[in-house]
Design a protein around this motif. Sequence first.
Motif, PDB file in Angstrom:
ATOM      1  N   MET A  25       0.777  -1.535   0.228  1.00 44.39           N
ATOM      2  CA  MET A  25       0.223   0.708  -0.206  1.00 44.39           C
ATOM      3  C   MET A  25       0.799   1.409  -0.209  1.00 44.39           C
ATOM      4  O   MET A  25       0.550   2.215  -0.544  1.00 44.39           O
ATOM      5  CB  MET A  25      -1.252  -0.230   0.951  1.00 44.39           C
ATOM      6  CG  MET A  25      -1.928   1.064   1.100  1.00 44.39           C
ATOM      7  SD  MET A  25      -2.426   1.613   2.523  1.00 44.39           S
ATOM      8  CE  MET A  25      -4.245   0.630   2.400  1.00 44.39           C
ATOM      9  N   TRP A  28       1.520   2.548  -2.807  1.00 43.52           N
ATOM     10  CA  TRP A  28       0.165   3.155  -3.832  1.00 43.52           C
ATOM     11  C   TRP A  28      -0.122   4.321  -4.211  1.00 43.52           C
ATOM     12  O   TRP A  28       0.924   4.633  -3.361  1.00 43.52           O
ATOM     13  CB  TRP A  28      -1.055   2.656  -3.321  1.00 43.52           C
ATOM     14  CG  TRP A  28      -1.031   1.226  -4.334  1.00 43.52           C
ATOM     15  CD1 TRP A  28      -0.208  -0.026  -4.622  1.00 43.52           C
ATOM     16  CD2 TRP A  28      -1.864  -0.233  -3.395  1.00 43.52           C
ATOM     17  NE1 TRP A  28      -0.522  -1.017  -4.950  1.00 43.52           N
ATOM     18  CE2 TRP A  28      -2.199  -1.307  -4.057  1.00 43.52           C
ATOM     19  CE3 TRP A  28      -3.461   0.228  -2.573  1.00 43.52           C
ATOM     20  CZ2 TRP A  28      -2.755  -2.050  -4.097  1.00 43.52           C
ATOM     21  CZ3 TRP A  28      -4.712  -0.645  -2.408  1.00 43.52           C
ATOM     22  CH2 TRP A  28      -3.612  -1.940  -2.781  1.00 43.52           C
ATOM     23  N   GLY A  32      -8.685  10.579  -4.254  1.00 47.24           N
ATOM     24  CA  GLY A  32     -10.148  10.200  -3.630  1.00 47.24           C
ATOM     25  C   GLY A  32     -10.014  10.126  -3.069  1.00 47.24           C
ATOM     26  O   GLY A  32      -9.783   9.550  -1.938  1.00 47.24           O
ATOM     27  N   PHE A  33     -10.949   8.718  -2.911  1.00 49.58           N
ATOM     28  CA  PHE A  33     -11.634   7.777  -1.781  1.00 49.58           C
ATOM     29  C   PHE A  33     -11.290   6.479  -2.226  1.00 49.58           C
ATOM     30  O   PHE A  33     -10.897   6.094  -1.036  1.00 49.58           O
ATOM     31  CB  PHE A  33     -12.796   7.830  -1.520  1.00 49.58           C
ATOM     32  CG  PHE A  33     -13.616   8.514   0.088  1.00 49.58           C
ATOM     33  CD1 PHE A  33     -12.746   7.682   1.232  1.00 49.58           C
ATOM     34  CD2 PHE A  33     -13.456   9.593   0.140  1.00 49.58           C
ATOM     35  CE1 PHE A  33     -13.402   8.147   2.281  1.00 49.58           C
ATOM     36  CE2 PHE A  33     -13.999  10.082   2.118  1.00 49.58           C
ATOM     37  CZ  PHE A  33     -13.643   9.838   2.757  1.00 49.58           C
ATOM     38  N   GLY A  34     -10.136   6.214  -3.170  1.00 53.03           N
ATOM     39  CA  GLY A  34      -9.666   5.491  -3.553  1.00 53.03           C
ATOM     40  C   GLY A  34      -8.241   4.884  -3.771  1.00 53.03           C
ATOM     41  O   GLY A  34      -7.091   5.529  -2.875  1.00 53.03           O
ATOM     42  N   PHE A  35      -8.273   4.275  -4.550  1.00 55.10           N
ATOM     43  CA  PHE A  35      -6.612   4.281  -4.417  1.00 55.10           C
ATOM     44  C   PHE A  35      -6.253   4.194  -5.605  1.00 55.10           C
ATOM     45  O   PHE A  35      -6.832   3.460  -6.315  1.00 55.10           O
ATOM     46  CB  PHE A  35      -6.495   3.051  -3.704  1.00 55.10           C
ATOM     47  CG  PHE A  35      -6.503   2.547  -2.316  1.00 55.10           C
ATOM     48  CD1 PHE A  35      -6.135   3.634  -1.868  1.00 55.10           C
ATOM     49  CD2 PHE A  35      -6.845   2.059  -1.659  1.00 55.10           C
ATOM     50  CE1 PHE A  35      -5.854   3.653  -0.450  1.00 55.10           C
ATOM     51  CE2 PHE A  35      -7.132   1.231  -0.771  1.00 55.10           C
ATOM     52  CZ  PHE A  35      -7.228   2.261  -0.035  1.00 55.10           C
ATOM     53  N   THR A  37      -3.842   2.418  -8.271  1.00 55.76           N
ATOM     54  CA  THR A  37      -2.587   0.984  -7.505  1.00 55.76           C
ATOM     55  C   THR A  37      -2.059   0.741  -8.865  1.00 55.76           C
ATOM     56  O   THR A  37      -0.881  -0.445  -8.396  1.00 55.76           O
ATOM     57  CB  THR A  37      -3.675   0.250  -7.988  1.00 55.76           C
ATOM     58  OG1 THR A  37      -4.104  -0.290  -9.274  1.00 55.76           O
ATOM     59  CG2 THR A  37      -4.705  -0.388  -6.224  1.00 55.76           C
ATOM     60  N   PHE A 237      -5.031   8.001   8.467  1.00 56.81           N
ATOM     61  CA  PHE A 237      -5.984   7.179   8.232  1.00 56.81           C
ATOM     62  C   PHE A 237      -7.526   7.485   8.446  1.00 56.81           C
ATOM     63  O   PHE A 237      -8.310   6.937   8.474  1.00 56.81           O
ATOM     64  CB  PHE A 237      -5.250   5.732   9.129  1.00 56.81           C
ATOM     65  CG  PHE A 237      -4.131   4.668   8.068  1.00 56.81           C
ATOM     66  CD1 PHE A 237      -4.940   4.261   7.604  1.00 56.81           C
ATOM     67  CD2 PHE A 237      -3.267   4.501   8.691  1.00 56.81           C
ATOM     68  CE1 PHE A 237      -4.391   2.997   6.732  1.00 56.81           C
ATOM     69  CE2 PHE A 237      -2.305   4.478   8.385  1.00 56.81           C
ATOM     70  CZ  PHE A 237      -2.415   3.389   6.747  1.00 56.81           C
ATOM     71  N   GLY A 238      -7.354   8.532   9.288  1.00 63.84           N
ATOM     72  CA  GLY A 238      -8.996   9.377   9.682  1.00 63.84           C
ATOM     73  C   GLY A 238      -9.256  10.293   8.477  1.00 63.84           C
ATOM     74  O   GLY A 238      -9.052  10.334   7.213  1.00 63.84           O
ATOM     75  N   ILE A 240      -7.340  12.716   7.169  1.00 60.56           N
ATOM     76  CA  ILE A 240      -6.727  13.253   5.961  1.00 60.56           C
ATOM     77  C   ILE A 240      -6.733  12.335   5.036  1.00 60.56           C
ATOM     78  O   ILE A 240      -6.399  12.536   3.660  1.00 60.56           O
ATOM     79  CB  ILE A 240      -5.468  13.234   6.137  1.00 60.56           C
ATOM     80  CG1 ILE A 240      -5.138  14.397   7.680  1.00 60.56           C
ATOM     81  CG2 ILE A 240      -3.958  13.901   5.057  1.00 60.56           C
ATOM     82  CD1 ILE A 240      -3.556  14.695   8.270  1.00 60.56           C
ATOM     83  N   ASN A 241      -7.392  11.257   5.182  1.00 58.57           N
ATOM     84  CA  ASN A 241      -7.684  10.066   4.321  1.00 58.57           C
ATOM     85  C   ASN A 241      -6.029   9.982   3.211  1.00 58.57           C
ATOM     86  O   ASN A 241      -7.332   9.821   1.878  1.00 58.57           O
ATOM     87  CB  ASN A 241      -8.908  11.032   3.360  1.00 58.57           C
ATOM     88  CG  ASN A 241     -10.330   9.732   3.389  1.00 58.57           C
ATOM     89  OD1 ASN A 241      -9.986   8.899   2.708  1.00 58.57           O
ATOM     90  ND2 ASN A 241     -11.092  10.659   3.374  1.00 58.57           N
ATOM     91  N   TRP A 243      -4.339   7.162   3.078  1.00 59.19           N
ATOM     92  CA  TRP A 243      -3.478   5.537   3.072  1.00 59.19           C
ATOM     93  C   TRP A 243      -2.100   5.074   3.198  1.00 59.19           C
ATOM     94  O   TRP A 243      -1.778   4.915   3.294  1.00 59.19           O
ATOM     95  CB  TRP A 243      -4.826   4.701   3.292  1.00 59.19           C
ATOM     96  CG  TRP A 243      -5.963   4.429   3.637  1.00 59.19           C
ATOM     97  CD1 TRP A 243      -7.232   5.531   4.686  1.00 59.19           C
ATOM     98  CD2 TRP A 243      -6.929   3.687   4.310  1.00 59.19           C
ATOM     99  NE1 TRP A 243      -7.343   5.734   5.452  1.00 59.19           N
ATOM    100  CE2 TRP A 243      -7.950   4.338   5.018  1.00 59.19           C
ATOM    101  CE3 TRP A 243      -6.937   2.138   4.056  1.00 59.19           C
ATOM    102  CZ2 TRP A 243      -9.072   2.860   5.468  1.00 59.19           C
ATOM    103  CZ3 TRP A 243      -8.474   1.373   4.165  1.00 59.19           C
ATOM    104  CH2 TRP A 243      -9.177   1.736   5.033  1.00 59.19           C
TER     105      TRP A 243
END
Lengths: 276, 360
Positions: A25, A28, A32-35, A37, A237-238, A240-241, A243
């Motif tokens: 991870m 990566w 946005g809200f995804g990754f 990859t 992980f919170g 700032i989002n 990961w």
Amino acid sequence: MVLLSPAFGFMLVALLVPFGILLLMSLWTAQGFGFDTSLTLDNYRQLLERPIYGALMERSLSISGSVTIATVILCYPMAYYVAFHVHRNKMIWLVFITLPFWTSYLLRVFAWKVVLGYEGVINSGLMSLGLIEAPLEFLLYSQSAVVITLAHAWAAFAILPLYVSLEKIDKSLLEAATDLGDGPVARFMRITLPLSLPGVISASLLIFIPTTGDYITPALLGGPDGAMIGNLIQKQFGPINNWPMGATLAIVLMLCIAVVSGIFILLTMLVRRRIS
Amino acid sequence: MSRRAFTRSLMAAGVGMFSVPLAGRRALAASDDEATFFTWGGYDIPELFGEYKEKHGALPNFATFGGSEEALTKMRAGYVVDVSHPCNQALTRWVSSGLFQPVQTDRLAHWGDVMPELVDLPGNDAEGGNVWMAPFDWGQTSVTYRTDMFELEGEESWDMLWDERYKGRLGSLASGGDAWWCGAIKAEVDFKDIDTPEAFDKIAAVMREQRPLIRVYTDDTTTLEQALASGEMVAAMTWNSSAVLLQSEGVPVKFAKPKEGALTWVCGVMIHKDAPNLDRAYDVIDSLLSVETGKFMIGEWGYGHPSKKAFELFDDETLQGLGLSANPSNILDAGHFQIPQSQEWETKMNAMFEEIKAGF
């Protein structure tokens, strides 16, 4: 081999697989809200470029370094006393020494908040004695508050290994040293300390490794200047989002701890060789 | 890859149980029969759930968060609750996450008492007369200060939280959802322009200026209240309730009416699309909208409540003393009302604000 396999299986599932995921991870990027990859070293580059990451890492290492030194120095005499001067009911002594550590970690942190607070035990005590006019504000919400709390919270992890290594020392060696003319100080430096070094090393590592990533204590007692890298990882992980950045920080933190611990073990080995 | 897909593959790898919130996992140590309310710390109290308790003999399960962005992150990662508690600024982003179902207003016994101007928010209209978010609490973010310790220079103003004289004795909420917007008011940035690079620069500059003056940033309002009560802090950024609570304890504090205007907001409740206890989810909402809850919210906490009937229990003078009005637009339009922003803005703002708080 058969005996090892349950433990090994557990390690595989609980340690190696998550570590692999973390490593993957960290390569990566957040989108946005995804990754995204596709693999890249972008996060690691950012970590080098932005000063906040390095500075918090450095601060975490120095805070937990101070915690380690303070804890080992404070706990050594306690362990020494139980090992050499208590002859009956040693078990009960050990239980009593570790008794405070039976309460929840969070509860102990809050207790320190009460002790160090603006209207806390220390401040109101000093004020009623007339020693200070106004409460000392540096006690709470500072790096020193974090060091004090962590040193107390992890003391049990220092006392036990120190006690075990002191207890193992052959008392006849001390008698022999006295017979050959060593005073108490020389005897301590030449016999007790070197022979208890394994205990000191394991106590130091047991405290240094977990406290570097600690997050509860700085969050509650650190104030703006006391934030550590654990807090930043949590934020990634919170709110700032990000990961992948959080994963990168966790990996680099692990590396830093490994390097510092490695250097520490090497140094103590050198010292030991020189003494003996 | 989406975050949900990622957590699902974690499960597949067999390590799901060891990682953070998980698909389908409900609040820990909770009874399966009750609805779970995922809310701001402090709202997990029996006083708000009188009706629910009467009906079911127990309280709902609670899970709390310190900022609604954190809550959304958790739910996007697969945490399932029945009801959660965002504010108008987050509403459109929460809806677009696809994690929520419309609230069917005809299933709510108290919907008739709800003041329409609180429902009529941008992005709140779901089809068929339903809404995404049922309003619950509304109010202001402003400065609570000690009238005996803070020497006011001229009018009440946001400058109070930037006052060099009280370095180390000022406090702030930690969540960017409040603090950054208050910074925008201080920096005189119009909320319509808050998503521009210049706005970011300006707000970041005032936040950096404020940072050395702040004793602690916290999401825990109790910490701020205790610090104000003891005199450790002389002024802090808070919501309505802190000032009202402290006043009821006899602490000489005032909830400022800053000349630049306070930050105003409407929060409400949304239902998760996979809510496991849907009927009880509606009971949670009904309980929150009830007159008794409204009476508590207004009288004890000083927050606005959507129930007209609850407001009828208070005379104008009391409401004015609490900084409230039976007509919400009097309060909301007098201040700066938060405007929904994109996800990119939210992430960028949070990252920047965290850096500033850490001293960079």
